[in-house]
Design a protein around this motif. Structure first.
Motif, PDB file in Angstrom:
ATOM      1  N   PRO A   1      38.277   9.231  14.385  1.00 16.90           N
ATOM      2  CA  PRO A   1      38.058  10.526  14.381  1.00 16.90           C
ATOM      3  C   PRO A   1      37.562  11.293  13.083  1.00 16.90           C
ATOM      4  CG  PRO A   1      40.257  10.149  14.022  1.00 16.90           C
ATOM      5  CD  PRO A   1      39.746   8.666  14.167  1.00 16.90           C
ATOM      6  N   VAL A   2      36.609  12.298  13.480  1.00 15.77           N
ATOM      7  CA  VAL A   2      35.927  13.077  12.395  1.00 15.77           C
ATOM      8  C   VAL A   2      37.197  13.486  11.596  1.00 15.77           C
ATOM      9  CG1 VAL A   2      34.286  14.924  11.698  1.00 15.77           C
ATOM     10  CG2 VAL A   2      34.057  13.239  13.758  1.00 15.77           C
ATOM     11  N   PRO A   3      37.286  13.643  10.299  1.00 16.49           N
ATOM     12  CA  PRO A   3      38.534  14.424   9.792  1.00 16.49           C
ATOM     13  C   PRO A   3      38.198  15.916   9.922  1.00 16.49           C
ATOM     14  CG  PRO A   3      36.764  13.657   8.138  1.00 16.49           C
ATOM     15  CD  PRO A   3      36.316  13.216   9.327  1.00 16.49           C
TER      16      PRO A   3
ATOM     17  N   GLY B   1      47.304  12.813   3.403  1.00 15.89           N
ATOM     18  CA  GLY B   1      46.040  12.697   4.102  1.00 15.89           C
ATOM     19  C   GLY B   1      45.095  12.785   2.715  1.00 15.89           C
ATOM     20  N   CYS B   2      43.923  13.095   3.200  1.00 16.51           N
ATOM     21  CA  CYS B   2      42.949  12.942   2.052  1.00 16.51           C
ATOM     22  C   CYS B   2      42.440  14.362   2.062  1.00 16.51           C
ATOM     23  CB  CYS B   2      41.753  11.967   2.529  1.00 16.51           C
ATOM     24  SG  CYS B   2      42.379  10.468   1.830  1.00 16.51           S
ATOM     25  N   CYS B   3      41.716  14.686   0.789  1.00 22.35           N
ATOM     26  CA  CYS B   3      41.337  15.950   0.614  1.00 22.35           C
ATOM     27  C   CYS B   3      39.761  15.776   0.246  1.00 22.35           C
ATOM     28  CB  CYS B   3      41.987  16.600  -0.500  1.00 22.35           C
ATOM     29  SG  CYS B   3      42.385  15.625  -1.983  1.00 22.35           S
ATOM     30  N   GLY B   4      39.224  16.839   0.624  1.00 23.11           N
ATOM     31  CA  GLY B   4      37.692  16.889   0.228  1.00 23.11           C
ATOM     32  C   GLY B   4      37.365  16.859  -1.023  1.00 23.11           C
TER      33      GLY B   4
ATOM     34  N   GLN C   1      40.580   3.936   6.245  1.00 20.25           N
ATOM     35  CA  GLN C   1      39.653   4.317   7.099  1.00 20.25           C
ATOM     36  C   GLN C   1      39.265   5.914   6.601  1.00 20.25           C
ATOM     37  OE1 GLN C   1      39.056   2.886   9.907  1.00 20.25           O
ATOM     38  NE2 GLN C   1      40.304   1.239   9.093  1.00 20.25           N
ATOM     39  N   HIS C   2      39.740   6.279   5.553  1.00 15.40           N
ATOM     40  CA  HIS C   2      39.453   7.731   5.519  1.00 15.40           C
ATOM     41  C   HIS C   2      38.036   7.910   4.867  1.00 15.40           C
ATOM     42  CE1 HIS C   2      39.991  11.745   3.901  1.00 15.40           C
ATOM     43  NE2 HIS C   2      41.003  11.686   4.568  1.00 15.40           N
ATOM     44  N   PRO C   3      37.297   8.786   5.489  1.00 15.07           N
ATOM     45  CA  PRO C   3      36.107   9.233   5.056  1.00 15.07           C
ATOM     46  C   PRO C   3      35.824   9.070   3.266  1.00 15.07           C
ATOM     47  CG  PRO C   3      36.668  10.664   6.784  1.00 15.07           C
ATOM     48  CD  PRO C   3      37.792   9.852   6.160  1.00 15.07           C
ATOM     49  N   GLU C   4      36.821   9.949   2.977  1.00 12.06           N
ATOM     50  CA  GLU C   4      36.613  10.209   1.449  1.00 12.06           C
ATOM     51  C   GLU C   4      36.570   8.768   0.455  1.00 12.06           C
ATOM     52  OE1 GLU C   4      36.221  12.627  -1.919  1.00 12.06           O
ATOM     53  OE2 GLU C   4      36.276  13.014   0.026  1.00 12.06           O
TER      54      GLU C   4
ATOM     55  N   ALA D   1      31.260   1.493   3.158  1.00 12.79           N
ATOM     56  CA  ALA D   1      31.665   1.061   4.327  1.00 12.79           C
ATOM     57  C   ALA D   1      32.019  -0.600   4.328  1.00 12.79           C
ATOM     58  CB  ALA D   1      30.695   1.179   5.601  1.00 12.79           C
ATOM     59  N   GLU D   2      31.127  -1.230   3.510  1.00 11.54           N
ATOM     60  CA  GLU D   2      31.438  -2.610   3.048  1.00 11.54           C
ATOM     61  C   GLU D   2      33.003  -2.992   2.710  1.00 11.54           C
ATOM     62  OE1 GLU D   2      30.660  -6.378   3.565  1.00 11.54           O
ATOM     63  OE2 GLU D   2      29.041  -4.771   3.966  1.00 11.54           O
ATOM     64  N   ALA D   3      33.108  -2.050   1.809  1.00 11.73           N
ATOM     65  CA  ALA D   3      34.731  -2.276   0.973  1.00 11.73           C
ATOM     66  C   ALA D   3      35.666  -1.764   1.990  1.00 11.73           C
ATOM     67  CB  ALA D   3      34.807  -1.170   0.028  1.00 11.73           C
TER      68      ALA D   3
END
Lengths: 290, 264
Positions: free
Chosen positions: A6-8, A20-23, A245-248, A255-257
């Motif tokens: 899902p888009v964060p 979670g993650c932060c920008g 999975q986190h976009p950050e 993506a490879e990693a």
């Protein structure tokens, strides 16, 4: 990233628990999170500035007994600085480090270039500054699978052997927390997996807390209870799968990693019996590292 | 044996024993250039001692300490590498020392005695410095040994395990300055560091433990002193340089014979 994650959703900029993650532009809440009384070692709001440059900003971290916390981040992310602050080798410009009163740290530093002019056998190194009998030294070396180097000179060891010996020294201090800075540097892939299996086993058998620092993405994460993704501030933290999975995280490592994480899973070489004690099962003969 | 010869031998042997354990740490910590700078700067101490009519050993000790402190502080700046600072201090202090000595004693002052020592002119009070100060230095080294060794193996690891870096380093610098001051009368400020470094180098290929290296270094120093003084008597060569020449030859021989054994 190919998976349909899902888009964060944008984060609410309010005091929050770091799960979670932060920008990147995220502003940290001014009030540091409460200390966890169970934690062996905690950092709150750790900020470190050198030469007008922020190396670390507002880092919160906890390591509890029986838990592997992996700090991961690209080169220059401030991983080693964070370790130095937590060990008390440097003082933070802001923030506090809290050590539980019974904390004993076994530390394995990242670089270990012993000078060639200094003659020192492995068993002497293990005893240096800490009284330990032959039996204890032997047991520590056996635990890390390095018995046969006991009488070798430190300078003659390979990278992997040296890491094991340094780990054995850390274990001889009967620590309740291991701090391992890039323990697989200079170790080949098979050795890496073995070392991580060993660290997982130490956590299980001795209930140690482990703080692991790595820029190495392949094997480390699945064995960890928690991953803290660091890039001068805490980008994201949580269980390995969440972080991967986190976009950050994906932005930092590619993506490879993120896909590579699936490669390795910490395989137990023992089961926990009903009492929770680990019982070794059919330890394969090929287990002893070569 | 002539009393002057006996005193020379006693002074050289005493210095060799004191210098050996210290020299090992100078080698392990790559402090050769540091030691040399402190030693050569102590010519200023000679000049000050002459000027204020102090005991030269004390004035050299004070200047050596001041220079070592300055070097440690200078090592904290980040504009240029530390060895550049050492180079600057090394030559600056030597030049200042030569000028100061000349100003105090007049332009015809004989610097040779200060630069290379005069082992055959050692007096009874010099010997007291060698053995009194030397015993103090050895006691300090014994007390610091384990901490120094841990710092030499891995400074950060030792610090994380609770070794107090600064305290040990300051204590070591004190012992180093004391040894330089003691050795100055015997082999001069240009050669005193050789007593520390060269025997340790000679000992390395045949040592498997740090203690054995210190012991072999002391034996090398004692043998070199005896042989060097003998060489000096037969050839009329200056005493201090003869001792150091024998040391260097022994070290070269040791590295040739043992260097390929990979130091087991």
């Amino acid at each position: 990233m190919t998976t349909a994650s899902p888009v964060p959703t944008p984060h609410v900029h309010a005091p929050h628990v770091h799960d979670g993650c932060c920008g990147h532009d995220h502003v940290h809440p001014p009030a540091p999170a409460q200390l966890d009384p169970r934690a062996l070692l905690s950092g709150r709001g750790l900020t470190f500035v050198r030469g007008g440059r922020s190396i670390l900003t507002g880092v919160d971290i906890d390591i509890r007994p029986g838990e592997i916390v992996t700090v991961i981040g690209p080169n220059g992310a401030g991983k080693t600085t964070l370790v130095r602050l937590l060990l008390g080798l440097d003082a933070p410009d802001r923030g506090v480090v809290h050590r539980r009163s019974d904390l004993v740290i076994g530390y394995a530093p990242q670089r270990f270039d012993i000078d060639r002019a200094l003659p020192m056998t492995v068993s002497r190194f293990l005893r240096l500054g800490q009284p330990a009998g032959d039996a204890e030294v032997g047991a520590a070396l056996a635990e890390v699978g390095a018995v046969r180097v006991a009488n070798q000179q430190m300078t003659s060891l390979s990278g992997g052997e040296l890491q094991r010996v340094v780990l054995a020294r850390a274990l001889l201090r009967t620590p309740n927390l291991l701090v391992l800075d890039e323990p697989v540097r200079g170790v080949d892939y098979a050795g890496e997996a073995e070392l991580y299996t060993l660290i997982g086993k130490l956590r299980d058998d001795r209930g140690l807390g482990v703080l692991l620092v790595s820029h190495d993405l392949h094997v480390v994460m699945a064995a960890s209870n928690r991953v803290v993704c660091l890039n001068r501030h805490v980008c994201c933290s949580g269980v390995p799968e969440t972080v991967a999975q986190h976009p950050e995280y994906v932005r930092l490592f590619g993506a490879e990693a993120a896909r590579a994480i699936a490669v390795y899973h910490h395989h137990h070489d023992h089961r926990h019996d009903l009492g929770g004690d680990p019982t070794p099962v059919s330890r394969p003969s090929g287990e002893e590292p070569r | 044996m002539e009393p002057y010869l006996l005193r020379a031998l006693a002074a050289g042997v005493g210095l060799a024993i004191v210098a050996a354990p210290l020299g090992c740490f100078v080698v392990w910590n790559r402090m050769a250039y540091f030691g040399e700078t402190v030693a050569q700067a102590s010519l200023l101490g000679v000049a000050l001692g002459l000027m204020f009519q102090l005991d030269l050993t004390i004035s050299v000790l004070l200047v050596a300490l001041a220079v070592a402190g300055l070097l440690i502080l200078a090592g904290r700046q980040t504009a240029v590498p530390v060895d550049s600072i050492l180079g600057l201090m090394h030559f600056g202090a030597l030049a200042a020392g030569v000028i100061a000595t000349a100003l105090v004693r007049g332009p015809s002052v004989d610097l040779m005695g200060y630069l290379f020592g005069d082992v055959f002119a050692v007096t009874g009070s010099d010997l007291m410095w060698v053995y009194g100060g030397g015993a103090l230095a050895l006691a300090a080294m014994a007390w610091l040994w384990s901490s120094l060794l841990r710092l030499a193996v891995h400074e950060e690891l030792a610090a994380a395990e609770g070794v107090s870096r600064d305290r040990v380093r300051i204590a070591f610098t004190l012992v180093l300055a004391l040894t330089i001051a003691i050795g100055m009368k015997i082999v001069g400020i240009l050669l005193v560091i050789a007593f520390l470094i060269v025997p340790s180098v000679a000992a390395r290929p045949f040592s498997s433990t740090p203690e054995r290296m210190a012991l072999l270094a002391a034996l090398t120093g004692i043998a070199s002193t005896t042989l060097g003084l003998g060489l000096s008597l037969y050839t009329d060569a200056p005493g201090g340089p003869s001792i150091v020449l024998v040391m260097a030859l022994l070290a070269g021989l040791s590295l040739t014979l043992g260097g390929s054994r990979n130091a087991r």
